[in-house]
Design a protein around this motif. Structure first.
Motif, PDB file in Angstrom:
ATOM      1  N   VAL A 440     -30.078 -27.840  37.808  1.00 23.35           N
ATOM      2  CA  VAL A 440     -31.459 -27.973  38.349  1.00 23.35           C
ATOM      3  C   VAL A 440     -31.912 -29.493  38.438  1.00 23.35           C
ATOM      4  CG1 VAL A 440     -33.830 -27.297  38.357  1.00 23.35           C
ATOM      5  CG2 VAL A 440     -32.091 -25.665  38.351  1.00 23.35           C
ATOM      6  N   LEU A 441     -31.668 -30.037  37.101  1.00 19.40           N
ATOM      7  CA  LEU A 441     -32.380 -31.450  37.049  1.00 19.40           C
ATOM      8  C   LEU A 441     -31.493 -32.472  37.801  1.00 19.40           C
ATOM      9  CD1 LEU A 441     -33.333 -31.405  33.421  1.00 19.40           C
ATOM     10  CD2 LEU A 441     -34.671 -31.710  35.291  1.00 19.40           C
ATOM     11  N   ASP A 442     -29.945 -32.193  38.114  1.00 16.21           N
ATOM     12  CA  ASP A 442     -29.357 -33.090  38.829  1.00 16.21           C
ATOM     13  C   ASP A 442     -29.901 -33.103  40.379  1.00 16.21           C
ATOM     14  OD1 ASP A 442     -27.948 -33.833  36.849  1.00 16.21           O
ATOM     15  OD2 ASP A 442     -26.113 -32.335  37.256  1.00 16.21           O
ATOM     16  N   MET A 443     -30.338 -31.860  40.988  1.00 20.84           N
ATOM     17  CA  MET A 443     -30.657 -31.708  42.304  1.00 20.84           C
ATOM     18  C   MET A 443     -32.103 -32.463  42.364  1.00 20.84           C
ATOM     19  SD  MET A 443     -31.725 -28.111  44.165  1.00 20.84           S
ATOM     20  CE  MET A 443     -32.579 -27.818  43.277  1.00 20.84           C
ATOM     21  N   ASP A 446     -31.354 -36.138  42.589  1.00 19.28           N
ATOM     22  CA  ASP A 446     -30.974 -36.465  43.672  1.00 19.28           C
ATOM     23  C   ASP A 446     -32.081 -36.488  45.005  1.00 19.28           C
ATOM     24  OD1 ASP A 446     -28.518 -36.908  42.902  1.00 19.28           O
ATOM     25  OD2 ASP A 446     -27.672 -34.629  43.741  1.00 19.28           O
ATOM     26  N   ILE A 447     -33.058 -35.621  44.896  1.00 19.41           N
ATOM     27  CA  ILE A 447     -34.203 -35.359  45.883  1.00 19.41           C
ATOM     28  C   ILE A 447     -34.886 -36.620  45.527  1.00 19.41           C
ATOM     29  CG2 ILE A 447     -36.454 -34.349  46.178  1.00 19.41           C
ATOM     30  CD1 ILE A 447     -35.055 -31.687  45.714  1.00 19.41           C
ATOM     31  N   ARG A 448     -35.429 -36.884  44.163  1.00 17.23           N
ATOM     32  CA  ARG A 448     -35.866 -38.200  43.972  1.00 17.23           C
ATOM     33  C   ARG A 448     -35.575 -39.461  44.425  1.00 17.23           C
ATOM     34  NH1 ARG A 448     -36.448 -41.508  39.258  1.00 17.23           N
ATOM     35  NH2 ARG A 448     -38.353 -42.591  38.937  1.00 17.23           N
ATOM     36  N   LYS A 449     -34.025 -39.471  44.341  1.00 18.16           N
ATOM     37  CA  LYS A 449     -33.281 -40.531  44.770  1.00 18.16           C
ATOM     38  C   LYS A 449     -33.456 -40.928  46.272  1.00 18.16           C
ATOM     39  CE  LYS A 449     -28.662 -42.657  45.020  1.00 18.16           C
ATOM     40  NZ  LYS A 449     -27.258 -42.415  44.601  1.00 18.16           N
ATOM     41  N   SER A 450     -33.478 -39.654  46.918  1.00 20.66           N
ATOM     42  CA  SER A 450     -33.589 -39.893  48.401  1.00 20.66           C
ATOM     43  C   SER A 450     -34.815 -40.201  48.767  1.00 20.66           C
ATOM     44  CB  SER A 450     -33.250 -38.242  48.999  1.00 20.66           C
ATOM     45  OG  SER A 450     -31.922 -38.235  48.712  1.00 20.66           O
ATOM     46  N   ALA A 451     -35.871 -39.874  48.092  1.00 23.18           N
ATOM     47  CA  ALA A 451     -37.381 -40.331  48.233  1.00 23.18           C
ATOM     48  C   ALA A 451     -37.233 -41.789  47.982  1.00 23.18           C
ATOM     49  CB  ALA A 451     -38.347 -39.392  47.346  1.00 23.18           C
ATOM     50  N   LYS A 452     -36.884 -42.194  47.194  1.00 19.44           N
ATOM     51  CA  LYS A 452     -37.128 -43.617  46.763  1.00 19.44           C
ATOM     52  C   LYS A 452     -36.178 -44.656  47.854  1.00 19.44           C
ATOM     53  CE  LYS A 452     -36.503 -45.266  42.638  1.00 19.44           C
ATOM     54  NZ  LYS A 452     -35.964 -45.463  41.206  1.00 19.44           N
ATOM     55  N   LYS A 478     -29.377 -49.307  36.370  1.00 21.15           N
ATOM     56  CA  LYS A 478     -28.397 -49.746  37.416  1.00 21.15           C
ATOM     57  C   LYS A 478     -27.233 -48.827  37.671  1.00 21.15           C
ATOM     58  CE  LYS A 478     -25.986 -53.059  34.438  1.00 21.15           C
ATOM     59  NZ  LYS A 478     -25.768 -54.531  34.321  1.00 21.15           N
ATOM     60  N   GLU A 479     -26.951 -48.175  36.452  1.00 20.91           N
ATOM     61  CA  GLU A 479     -25.989 -47.057  36.641  1.00 20.91           C
ATOM     62  C   GLU A 479     -26.486 -45.756  37.420  1.00 20.91           C
ATOM     63  OE1 GLU A 479     -26.054 -48.930  33.736  1.00 20.91           O
ATOM     64  OE2 GLU A 479     -24.337 -50.003  34.297  1.00 20.91           O
ATOM     65  N   GLY A 480     -27.705 -45.612  37.215  1.00 15.92           N
ATOM     66  CA  GLY A 480     -28.303 -44.580  37.980  1.00 15.92           C
ATOM     67  C   GLY A 480     -29.632 -43.797  36.862  1.00 15.92           C
ATOM     68  N   THR A 481     -29.854 -42.889  37.341  1.00 18.67           N
ATOM     69  CA  THR A 481     -30.974 -41.818  36.365  1.00 18.67           C
ATOM     70  C   THR A 481     -30.270 -40.860  35.763  1.00 18.67           C
ATOM     71  OG1 THR A 481     -32.556 -42.382  38.341  1.00 18.67           O
ATOM     72  CG2 THR A 481     -33.224 -40.701  36.697  1.00 18.67           C
ATOM     73  N   THR A 482     -31.046 -40.907  34.388  1.00 21.67           N
ATOM     74  CA  THR A 482     -30.670 -39.940  33.195  1.00 21.67           C
ATOM     75  C   THR A 482     -31.900 -39.327  32.899  1.00 21.67           C
ATOM     76  OG1 THR A 482     -30.897 -41.371  31.584  1.00 21.67           O
ATOM     77  CG2 THR A 482     -28.264 -41.253  32.643  1.00 21.67           C
ATOM     78  N   TRP A 483     -31.845 -38.077  32.260  1.00 26.42           N
ATOM     79  CA  TRP A 483     -32.961 -37.264  31.692  1.00 26.42           C
ATOM     80  C   TRP A 483     -32.815 -36.783  30.264  1.00 26.42           C
ATOM     81  CZ3 TRP A 483     -32.664 -32.379  29.691  1.00 26.42           C
ATOM     82  CH2 TRP A 483     -31.547 -31.697  30.132  1.00 26.42           C
ATOM     83  N   SER A 484     -33.842 -36.932  29.644  1.00 30.51           N
ATOM     84  CA  SER A 484     -33.861 -36.283  28.201  1.00 30.51           C
ATOM     85  C   SER A 484     -35.097 -35.750  28.076  1.00 30.51           C
ATOM     86  CB  SER A 484     -33.522 -37.691  27.383  1.00 30.51           C
ATOM     87  OG  SER A 484     -34.824 -38.502  27.558  1.00 30.51           O
ATOM     88  N   LYS A 485     -34.766 -34.624  26.731  1.00 32.57           N
ATOM     89  CA  LYS A 485     -36.125 -34.196  26.560  1.00 32.57           C
ATOM     90  C   LYS A 485     -37.032 -35.006  25.806  1.00 32.57           C
ATOM     91  CE  LYS A 485     -35.183 -29.342  26.510  1.00 32.57           C
ATOM     92  NZ  LYS A 485     -35.179 -27.749  25.777  1.00 32.57           N
ATOM     93  N   ILE A 486     -38.256 -34.816  26.042  1.00 30.19           N
ATOM     94  CA  ILE A 486     -39.279 -36.028  25.254  1.00 30.19           C
ATOM     95  C   ILE A 486     -39.444 -35.362  23.651  1.00 30.19           C
ATOM     96  CG2 ILE A 486     -41.664 -36.845  25.009  1.00 30.19           C
ATOM     97  CD1 ILE A 486     -41.774 -36.569  28.123  1.00 30.19           C
TER      98      ILE A 486
END
Length: 486
Positions: A440-443, A446-452, A478-486
């Protein structure tokens, strides 16, 4: 095989160089749970601590036979061979057969330890599966003159044993003081001495768990099982015997006495004990109302907990304290551990995305040596964690382009994380195993990347802020976007 390990020996009350009897083989016995109820956190701390020890001994090149028993018979409510049998009492309460109780809580015990990602022991013997061995050991103790039978019950003669051996060698207590602090024998008491304890107990007509023996139908005392099973699987002499510190004064003291009375040798060379748990500074106990079970800690279903904490957060919290130190539970301490654990897991997730450079700004080998030095110093996990946080800082700096690592040091860093975070500490990233959340987060990313890319910064920011509000932090590089829990 790596050497230089020192461990604290309760028997000598000092740190000693670890020298196995038959290196590279190591025999380790740890007292397991009495499976008449859910396993409590104190037990879990002990088993997590010895899992760490087991893992590190294996990492150091030793071939370890780790034996951890299941007590499923013979444990009365009182330490002086009095009170009801714990299994019979629970069986009556739940309207089940005693062995149904044993099965139910053994499975529950294994489920909890799986959540903590501990390795199973090499052998997990049960008391009921070794009645013959216990009877044979009792017969030998009687033949050696250190036990006597009274009306179908066999008692260990502490006074006679103490004339040859040091009964209080493990705790260094004064035997005279122990005698003075033990109540007078009642008129109905069959024991010859105040400190005598039962090796075999005569069954009452209503007793459910009982076996035939040379002294009549009965069941074994609590202490004899560990002496019999450790001797069977590790020999009369072995390397390490472990358990919680609450077992030292009675159970382990009596184990030593039984083993020496039978075979005339001290059973274990090194005795290791984990310390107790406290809650907000007070000792954890059911009677005080501040004791909570592992599942209550995971779900937060306890009045003293503000919320639940994941098994890996709890394990990390335990590893942040040395196994011989008191561990105090509080919501604040668990919150801090959760943040620290997430910081470490977030960094390890970036490792495979790092790109090697021509030079290095850090000495990774020094961090590895510091970790080994700490573990060789009586398994000092808190110091290792401090070094791992330094490794996490390096990973983040390299990922952000603020520092560099060459190919050799990057490989060392990956090996360091693999060895200590995952293999020795037995931690795992609980988020990475949630494939649905990952997808879900990968998707969404990707949506955020397209928006940017379409210069739709309002949507891009809305996604980033929205995820942050539900506890998910995005990190762009520069390698992309990653996510993590706060």
């Amino acid at each position: 095989m790596k050497t230089g390990l020192q461990l604290y020996n309760t028997l000598t009350r000092k740190k000693e160089i670890f020298e196995p009897l038959n290196a590279p083989n190591v025999g380790m016995y740890v007292c397991g749970p009495t499976v008449y109820s859910d396993v409590h956190l104190g037990n879990c701390r002990t088993f997590i601590s010895f899992d760490l020890i087991f893992r590190y001994l294996k990492y150091s090149g030793y071939k370890v036979r780790y034996v951890r028993n299941i007590t499923d018979a013979g444990h009365l409510e009182g330490d002086r061979d009095e009170g009801d049998d714990k299994f019979a009492k629970r069986a009556k309460l739940e309207q089940l057969e005693p062995m149904e109780i044993v099965q139910k809580y053994t499975l529950g015990f294994h489920d909890v330890l799986r959540m903590f990602n501990t390795l199973p022991p090499s052998i997990e013997p049960t008391a009921t599966g070794h009645i013959i061995e216990q009877i044979e050991m009792i017969k030998e103790i009687i033949a050696n003159g250190y036990a006597y039978e009274e009306n179908g019950t066999v008692y260990f003669d502490v006074e006679k044993y103490s004339k040859t051996y040091n009964y209080t060698i493990l705790t260094n207590r004064n035997l005279e003081d122990m005698l003075a602090n033990t109540r007078e024998l009642g008129g109905q008491d069959e024991k010859h001495g105040r400190l005598d304890f039962a090796l075999w107990i005569k069954a009452k007509p209503e007793t459910l768990m009982k076996w035939a023996s040379p002294w009549g139908v009965g069941f074994p005392g609590w202490h004899i099982e560990c002496s019999a099973m450790s001797a069977k699987y590790l020999g009369q002499e072995f390397d390490i015997h472990g358990g919680g510190m609450d077992l030292a004064a009675t159970h382990h003291t009596n184990e030593i006495a039984q083993s020496e009375a039978c075979s005339h040798v001290q059973p274990a060379r090194y005795w290791m004990h984990t310390n107790m748990l406290t809650v907000n500074g007070a000792r954890m106990s059911k009677s005080a109302g501040n004791g909570f079970l592992p599942l209550e800690l995971f779900t937060g279903a306890h009045p003293l907990l503000e919320r639940g904490y994941s098994p890996m957060t709890v394990k990390f919290f335990m590893l942040q304290a040395h196994y011989r130190s008191t561990l105090d539970f509080s919501n604040e301490a668990l919150d801090a551990s959760e943040k620290g654990f997430r910081r470490l897991m977030n960094a390890t997730a970036l490792l495979e995305k790092l790109v090697a450079s021509e030079k290095s700004d850090f000495d990774i080998e020094n961090i590895r040596l510091n970790c080994i030095k700490a573990m060789n110093d009586d398994f000092n996990s808190p110091v290792v964690i401090a070094e791992l946080f330094e490794a996490a800082r390096i990973i983040n700096s390299v990922y952000d382009g603020k520092a560099q690592l060459n190919e050799a040091d990057l490989s060392k860093l990956k090996q360091l994380v693999s060895d200590f975070v995952f293999d020795i500490f037995g931690l795992k990233d609980e988020d990475s195993s949630n494939t649905e959340l990952n997808s879900v987060l990968d998707m969404v990313i990707d949506i955020r990347k397209s928006a940017k890319e379409n210069k739709d910064y309002a949507t891009s920011d809305k996604i980033r802020v929205g995820l942050q509000q539900i506890g998910i932090q995005l990190k762009d590089s520069k390698e992309g976007t990653t996510w993590s829990k706060i």
